[in-house]
Design an enzyme around this catalytic site. Structure first.
Site, PDB file in Angstrom:
ATOM      1  N   CYS A 117       0.848  -1.230  -0.131  1.00 44.14           N
ATOM      2  CA  CYS A 117       0.019   0.078   0.015  1.00 44.14           C
ATOM      3  C   CYS A 117       0.952   1.230  -0.125  1.00 44.14           C
ATOM      4  O   CYS A 117       0.094   2.540  -0.370  1.00 44.14           O
ATOM      5  CB  CYS A 117      -0.933  -0.034   1.207  1.00 44.14           C
ATOM      6  SG  CYS A 117      -2.097  -1.309   1.194  1.00 44.14           S
ATOM      7  N   HIS A 257      -3.519   7.194   1.969  1.00 47.53           N
ATOM      8  CA  HIS A 257      -4.020   6.037   1.675  1.00 47.53           C
ATOM      9  C   HIS A 257      -5.533   5.515   2.296  1.00 47.53           C
ATOM     10  O   HIS A 257      -5.743   5.914   3.235  1.00 47.53           O
ATOM     11  CB  HIS A 257      -2.942   4.817   2.083  1.00 47.53           C
ATOM     12  CG  HIS A 257      -3.232   3.425   1.754  1.00 47.53           C
ATOM     13  ND1 HIS A 257      -3.590   2.932   0.750  1.00 47.53           N
ATOM     14  CD2 HIS A 257      -3.406   2.300   2.616  1.00 47.53           C
ATOM     15  CE1 HIS A 257      -4.003   1.788   0.488  1.00 47.53           C
ATOM     16  NE2 HIS A 257      -3.747   1.335   1.887  1.00 47.53           N
ATOM     17  N   ASN A 287     -10.237  -0.505  -0.751  1.00 52.39           N
ATOM     18  CA  ASN A 287      -8.586  -0.262  -0.796  1.00 52.39           C
ATOM     19  C   ASN A 287      -8.149  -0.546  -2.217  1.00 52.39           C
ATOM     20  O   ASN A 287      -8.086  -1.929  -2.652  1.00 52.39           O
ATOM     21  CB  ASN A 287      -8.111  -0.965   0.310  1.00 52.39           C
ATOM     22  CG  ASN A 287      -6.668  -0.940   0.425  1.00 52.39           C
ATOM     23  OD1 ASN A 287      -5.937  -0.403  -0.234  1.00 52.39           O
ATOM     24  ND2 ASN A 287      -6.115  -1.474   1.725  1.00 52.39           N
TER      25      ASN A 287
HETATM   26  O1  UT7 Z   1      -4.225  -1.262   3.143  1.00 53.42           O
HETATM   27  C1  UT7 Z   1      -3.205  -1.876   4.060  1.00 53.42           C
HETATM   28  C2  UT7 Z   1      -3.470  -1.647   5.312  1.00 53.42           C
HETATM   29  N1  UT7 Z   1      -5.028  -2.252   5.863  1.00 53.42           N
HETATM   30  C3  UT7 Z   1      -5.608  -1.801   6.664  1.00 53.42           C
HETATM   31  O2  UT7 Z   1      -5.203  -0.446   7.106  1.00 53.42           O
HETATM   32  C4  UT7 Z   1      -6.723  -2.316   7.023  1.00 53.42           C
HETATM   33  C5  UT7 Z   1      -6.711  -2.175   8.568  1.00 53.42           C
HETATM   34  N2  UT7 Z   1      -7.796  -2.785   9.576  1.00 53.42           N
HETATM   35  C6  UT7 Z   1      -9.104  -2.718   9.335  1.00 53.42           C
HETATM   36  O3  UT7 Z   1      -9.651  -1.786   8.258  1.00 53.42           O
HETATM   37  C7  UT7 Z   1      -9.922  -3.278  10.183  1.00 53.42           C
HETATM   38  O4  UT7 Z   1      -9.438  -3.899  11.338  1.00 53.42           O
HETATM   39  C8  UT7 Z   1     -11.050  -4.285   9.488  1.00 53.42           C
HETATM   40  C9  UT7 Z   1     -12.128  -3.282   8.611  1.00 53.42           C
HETATM   41  C10 UT7 Z   1     -10.393  -5.124   8.639  1.00 53.42           C
HETATM   42  C11 UT7 Z   1     -11.978  -4.781  10.627  1.00 53.42           C
HETATM   43  O5  UT7 Z   1     -12.853  -4.064  11.344  1.00 53.42           O
HETATM   44  P1  UT7 Z   1     -12.516  -4.036  13.027  1.00 53.42           P
HETATM   45  O6  UT7 Z   1     -13.230  -3.004  13.324  1.00 53.42           O
HETATM   46  O7  UT7 Z   1     -11.155  -4.045  13.465  1.00 53.42           O
HETATM   47  O8  UT7 Z   1     -13.455  -5.344  13.242  1.00 53.42           O
HETATM   48  P2  UT7 Z   1     -12.764  -6.669  14.147  1.00 53.42           P
HETATM   49  O9  UT7 Z   1     -11.777  -7.313  13.003  1.00 53.42           O
HETATM   50  O10 UT7 Z   1     -12.179  -6.116  15.441  1.00 53.42           O
HETATM   51  O11 UT7 Z   1     -14.163  -7.212  14.311  1.00 53.42           O
HETATM   52  C12 UT7 Z   1     -15.103  -6.799  14.921  1.00 53.42           C
HETATM   53  C13 UT7 Z   1     -16.410  -7.871  14.845  1.00 53.42           C
HETATM   54  C14 UT7 Z   1     -16.043  -9.206  15.079  1.00 53.42           C
HETATM   55  O12 UT7 Z   1     -17.188  -9.909  15.640  1.00 53.42           O
HETATM   56  P3  UT7 Z   1     -17.228 -10.302  17.149  1.00 53.42           P
HETATM   57  O13 UT7 Z   1     -16.091 -11.024  17.642  1.00 53.42           O
HETATM   58  O14 UT7 Z   1     -16.997  -8.822  17.881  1.00 53.42           O
HETATM   59  O15 UT7 Z   1     -18.635 -10.973  17.555  1.00 53.42           O
HETATM   60  C15 UT7 Z   1     -15.721  -9.811  13.599  1.00 53.42           C
HETATM   61  O16 UT7 Z   1     -16.242 -10.971  13.787  1.00 53.42           O
HETATM   62  O17 UT7 Z   1     -16.901  -7.749  13.378  1.00 53.42           O
HETATM   63  C16 UT7 Z   1     -16.963  -9.117  12.763  1.00 53.42           C
HETATM   64  N3  UT7 Z   1     -16.565  -8.964  11.426  1.00 53.42           N
HETATM   65  C17 UT7 Z   1     -17.698  -8.630  10.595  1.00 53.42           C
HETATM   66  N4  UT7 Z   1     -18.987  -8.719  10.538  1.00 53.42           N
HETATM   67  C18 UT7 Z   1     -19.659  -8.233   9.530  1.00 53.42           C
HETATM   68  C19 UT7 Z   1     -15.455  -8.853  11.032  1.00 53.42           C
HETATM   69  N5  UT7 Z   1     -15.530  -8.677   9.416  1.00 53.42           N
HETATM   70  C20 UT7 Z   1     -16.962  -8.583   9.449  1.00 53.42           C
HETATM   71  C21 UT7 Z   1     -17.678  -8.589   8.087  1.00 53.42           C
HETATM   72  N6  UT7 Z   1     -18.823  -8.151   8.114  1.00 53.42           N
HETATM   73  N7  UT7 Z   1     -17.140  -8.346   6.834  1.00 53.42           N
END
Ligand code: UT7
Length: 334
Positions: A117, A257, A287
């Site tokens: 990225c 980004h 992204n």
């Molecule tokens: O470009 C390179 C760099 N990349 C980035 O900068 C990406 C960085 N990371 C992110 O943008 C975020 O961490 C994500 C968008 C990938 C995930 O968001 P988050 O707020 O960190 O979610 P999480 O992984 O902490 O998950 C929260 C909850 C979980 O459920 P529980 O355990 O709280 O019940 C996940 O299972 O959301 C759930 N979850 C989803 N729910 C619906 C994770 N993915 C999804 C989904 N739809 N697609």
């Protein structure tokens, strides 16, 4: 004696595929919902290159063709082409050489760089250094990625995030006080386990087993990357300002980004920059890895005025991250 020149952006081009994958489409593919995606990432839709006869080089070629048309240049006038990509057409040969052939850049030497990225950010500084040295007069830098080629559309952690696209800028020398000023870049290899495609390289060559284990898709530890991205981009933006004796109020535009709207918002807030000076198009493209910053430049170029101070900042796999400070100049017109 050859005096050092400044390297300024004088041309811009871009390309995104017509095919749209929106959040309701994804609801039918994995256990997710549009409300979650929009509130957690800011993404509403992404563009997907769904023609199997096309690849990253085609998107890059369309973006460079758009640039040449906008700048009124012929392909043979270009001296060098650098493509930042982590989804090259092939492992052994640069995507840039394919683009040279497709467009007839017969006088350009060409190479790829991979900093995920942060690829465009790094390539932009490398291309600018070639121009500043006065060795090359017209250098094109592209960020292009076909992420759909390395996404597992059964993995809701990653498939909602990524899209395909390509953006290109032309760099030329100028004696005016505009162009690239400074870059602060960091690389921390220990972060590599949190965001990568494990298979397909020399460490885990492609085998039936590597395919069965889905090792050719992006894997990401989202929370770790999220935190590191906010910290890394905030720190490098602050450092580039400090070492150039500038305050945040001296900066007209931040072009971050586009990985997650919450990351973009947090970085802007940490820096004390009003929202209307932070450029965002993640809702339309998701992204696009190395393409996010040049696609933002392509989308928002009409807002930029001569002498505007700007910062480009990115964070990605590696980990690799950084911030580049520049002064906007003038685009060529036809
Ligand atoms: O470009 C390179 C760099 N990349 C980035 O900068 C990406 C960085 N990371 C992110 O943008 C975020 O961490 C994500 C968008 C990938 C995930 O968001 P988050 O707020 O960190 O979610 P999480 O992984 O902490 O998950 C929260 C909850 C979980 O459920 P529980 O355990 O709280 O019940 C996940 O299972 O959301 C759930 N979850 C989803 N729910 C619906 C994770 N993915 C999804 C989904 N739809 N697609």
């Amino acid at each position: 004696m050859r005096l050092k020149s400044n390297a300024v952006i004088t041309g811009v081009g871009g390309f995104v595929p017509d095919n749209i994958l929106n959040n309701s489409d994804l609801e039918k593919m994995v256990d997710t919902n549009s409300e979650w995606i929009v509130s957690r990432t800011g993404i509403k839709e992404r563009r997907i290159l769904n023609d199997p006869s096309l690849a990253t080089s085609d998107m890059a070629a369309y973006a460079v063709k758009d640039l040449l048309k906008n700048a009124g240049l012929e392909p043979e006038e270009i001296d060098c082409l650098i493509i930042a990509t982590s989804t090259p057409d092939h492992l052994l040969l640069s995507t840039a050489s394919i683009v040279c052939d497709k467009l007839g850049l017969v006088n350009a030497w060409a190479t790829d760089i991979n900093a995920a990225c942060s690829g465009f950010l790094y390539a932009y500084t490398m291309g600018a250094s070639l121009v500043e040295s006065n060795r090359y007069k017209k250098v094109i830098v592209v960020g292009a990625d076909q992420n759909s080629a390395i996404i597992n559309y059964e993995d809701r952690n990653t498939c909602i995030l990524f899209g395909d696209g390509a953006g290109a800028v032309l760099l030329e020398p100028t004696t005016e006080d505009v162009g690239l000023i400074d870059s602060v870049f960091k690389t921390e290899g220990k972060g590599r386990e949190h965001l990568l495609v494990p298979g397909g390289g020399s460490k885990i060559p492609a085998t039936p087993d590597s395919v069965a284990q889905k090792l050719h898709y992006i894997r990401q530890d989202g929370r770790v990357v999220f935190k590191a991205a906010i910290k890394g981009m905030t720190e490098t933006c602050t450092e580039v300002l400090k070492r150039n004796d500038l305050e945040i109020n001296d900066i007209k535009w931040l072009i971050p980004h586009q990985a997650n709207y919450r990351i973009i918002h947090a970085v802007g807030e940490n820096l004390g920059l009003p929202e209307d000076r932070v450029k965002v198009n993640i809702e339309r493209y998701g992204n696009t890895t190395a393409a996010t910053i040049p696609l933002c430049i392509w989308d928002f170029k009409d807002d930029f005025k001569y002498n505007d101070n700007m910062i480009f900042t990115a964070f990605g796999a590696g980990f690799s991250w950084g911030a580049t400070l520049l002064k906007w100049g003038k685009l060529r017109t036809v």
